[in-house]
Design a protein around this motif. Structure first.
Motif, short mmCIF file in Angstrom:
data_model
loop_
_atom_site.label_atom_id
_atom_site.label_comp_id
_atom_site.label_asym_id
_atom_site.label_seq_id
_atom_site.Cartn_x
_atom_site.Cartn_y
_atom_site.Cartn_z
N TYR A 28 0.84 -1.21 0.00
CA TYR A 28 0.00 0.00 0.00
C TYR A 28 0.87 1.25 0.00
CZ TYR A 28 -3.69 3.27 1.24
OH TYR A 28 -4.57 4.32 1.23
N MET A 29 1.91 1.27 0.86
CA MET A 29 2.79 2.45 0.94
C MET A 29 3.55 2.66 -0.36
SD MET A 29 4.16 2.67 4.87
CE MET A 29 5.08 1.16 4.80
N TYR A 30 4.07 1.57 -0.95
CA TYR A 30 4.82 1.71 -2.20
C TYR A 30 3.90 2.12 -3.35
CZ TYR A 30 9.35 0.36 -0.47
OH TYR A 30 10.55 0.34 0.19
N LYS A 31 2.68 1.61 -3.34
CA LYS A 31 1.72 2.01 -4.38
C LYS A 31 1.40 3.50 -4.24
CE LYS A 31 -2.67 0.71 -6.46
NZ LYS A 31 -3.79 -0.24 -6.43
N ALA A 32 1.19 3.95 -3.02
CA ALA A 32 0.92 5.38 -2.79
C ALA A 32 2.12 6.22 -3.19
CB ALA A 32 0.56 5.61 -1.32
N ALA A 33 3.32 5.74 -2.87
CA ALA A 33 4.54 6.47 -3.24
C ALA A 33 4.69 6.54 -4.76
CB ALA A 33 5.77 5.78 -2.63
N ARG A 34 4.43 5.45 -5.43
CA ARG A 34 4.51 5.43 -6.90
C ARG A 34 3.50 6.39 -7.50
NH1 ARG A 34 2.50 2.28 -11.53
NH2 ARG A 34 4.29 1.76 -12.85
N HIS A 35 2.28 6.35 -6.98
CA HIS A 35 1.23 7.22 -7.48
C HIS A 35 1.62 8.70 -7.30
CE1 HIS A 35 -2.78 8.74 -8.35
NE2 HIS A 35 -2.71 9.43 -7.23
N MET A 36 2.11 9.04 -6.12
CA MET A 36 2.50 10.44 -5.87
C MET A 36 3.67 10.86 -6.74
SD MET A 36 2.08 10.99 -1.81
CE MET A 36 0.49 10.83 -1.02
N ALA A 37 4.64 9.97 -6.92
CA ALA A 37 5.80 10.30 -7.76
C ALA A 37 5.37 10.50 -9.21
CB ALA A 37 6.85 9.20 -7.66
N LEU A 38 4.53 9.62 -9.72
CA LEU A 38 4.07 9.75 -11.11
C LEU A 38 3.23 11.01 -11.29
CD1 LEU A 38 3.23 6.04 -11.99
CD2 LEU A 38 5.20 7.39 -12.75
N ARG A 39 2.38 11.27 -10.32
CA ARG A 39 1.56 12.47 -10.39
C ARG A 39 2.45 13.72 -10.34
NH1 ARG A 39 -2.27 12.89 -5.68
NH2 ARG A 39 -0.56 14.08 -4.83
N HIS A 40 3.47 13.67 -9.50
CA HIS A 40 4.37 14.81 -9.34
C HIS A 40 5.13 15.13 -10.64
CE1 HIS A 40 6.91 17.60 -7.12
NE2 HIS A 40 7.95 17.07 -7.74
N LYS A 41 5.51 14.11 -11.34
CA LYS A 41 6.27 14.34 -12.58
C LYS A 41 5.44 14.06 -13.83
CE LYS A 41 8.94 11.06 -14.21
NZ LYS A 41 10.16 10.49 -14.59
N SER A 42 4.14 14.30 -13.73
CA SER A 42 3.23 13.96 -14.82
C SER A 42 3.56 14.64 -16.14
CB SER A 42 1.79 14.27 -14.42
OG SER A 42 1.65 15.66 -14.20
N LYS A 43 4.30 15.72 -16.11
CA LYS A 43 4.65 16.41 -17.35
C LYS A 43 5.80 15.73 -18.08
CE LYS A 43 2.97 20.79 -15.77
NZ LYS A 43 3.25 22.14 -15.39
N ARG A 44 6.50 14.83 -17.38
CA ARG A 44 7.61 14.13 -18.00
C ARG A 44 7.25 12.67 -18.21
NH1 ARG A 44 12.44 15.27 -14.08
NH2 ARG A 44 10.79 15.28 -12.57
N ARG A 45 8.03 11.98 -19.02
CA ARG A 45 7.82 10.55 -19.29
C ARG A 45 8.08 9.76 -18.02
NH1 ARG A 45 11.55 6.72 -21.39
NH2 ARG A 45 10.40 4.92 -22.07
N HIS A 46 7.26 8.72 -17.76
CA HIS A 46 7.40 7.89 -16.58
C HIS A 46 8.54 6.91 -16.77
CE1 HIS A 46 3.61 9.56 -15.50
NE2 HIS A 46 2.97 8.97 -16.48
N SER A 47 9.54 7.00 -15.91
CA SER A 47 10.62 6.02 -15.92
C SER A 47 11.16 5.86 -14.52
CB SER A 47 11.75 6.45 -16.87
OG SER A 47 12.34 7.63 -16.42
N PHE A 48 11.91 4.82 -14.32
CA PHE A 48 12.44 4.50 -13.01
C PHE A 48 13.94 4.36 -13.14
CE2 PHE A 48 13.59 1.54 -9.66
CZ PHE A 48 12.96 2.13 -8.58
N SER A 49 14.69 4.93 -12.19
CA SER A 49 16.14 4.88 -12.25
C SER A 49 16.71 4.40 -10.93
CB SER A 49 16.69 6.28 -12.56
OG SER A 49 18.09 6.28 -12.46
N LEU A 50 17.83 3.73 -10.99
CA LEU A 50 18.50 3.26 -9.79
C LEU A 50 19.78 4.03 -9.52
CD1 LEU A 50 18.11 -0.55 -10.44
CD2 LEU A 50 16.84 0.82 -8.81
#
Length: 181
Positions: free
Chosen positions: A70-92
């Protein structure tokens, strides 16, 4: 050891130590996960706090064994919403930790080099493969939990992890790491 859900229930029932323990346990990992999307650790910290704020002000009902997802899903949702103007990608890129002071210098150099190669190779994977591998291997989530976080089915996560591992092994071998498992 007290489960995450028990700590959450303690908080919901008025015991502040439940909140403290959950924040200690998940604060940094959530921040690094969000930072994988944003590439800005300060923004990631702010969003991590928002995740906890939402969780502890709204106090949603969460099924047993589902708090971490639940926490990671909420974190993902907030991160994607926060950067909604850019392409969704994940970096390490920013997931390096401090080495243990007791390790020999050679071990530190070898470990840092392997981590650099691993991060480089993971960076070449498709974003969905990279995220599925990160959640299941680095965060220790089950396929079901990773599926909840990513909004996919368990079968899709199973396929992404399998294909991601296959691709990652090939990339690691190309970089000279032949004992990748």
């Amino acid at each position: 050891m007290v489960s995450d859900e028990e700590l959450y229930r303690r908080y919901v029932n008025g015991d502040e130590t439940g909140l403290d323990e959950l924040m200690k346990k998940y604060g940094n990992p959530l921040t690094m996960y969000i930072n994988g999307y944003l590439q800005d650790v300060h923004e990631a910290e702010d969003l991590m706090i928002e995740v906890f704020s939402y969780l502890f002000t709204k106090k949603p009902h969460i099924r047993d064994g589902g708090l971490k997802a639940y926490m990671y899903k909420a974190a993902r949702h907030m991160a994607l919403r926060h950067k909604s103007k850019r392409r969704h990608s994940f970096s390490l890129d920013d997931l390096d930790g401090e080495p243990d002071g007791k390790m020999l210098v050679e071990d530190v150099v070898r470990t840092k080099e392997r981590n650099r190669i691993l991060h480089f190779c993971m960076g070449e994977l498709k974003p969905d493969y990279r995220e599925a591998l990160y959640l299941t291997y680095f965060e220790g989530m089950s396929y079901l939990q990773a599926a909840e976080v990513m909004g996919k089915s368990v079968k899709q996560i199973t396929n992404m992890v399998y294909r991601g591992k296959e691709r990652l092994c090939g990339l690691l071998e190309r970089e000279g790491i032949t004992n990748a498992e």
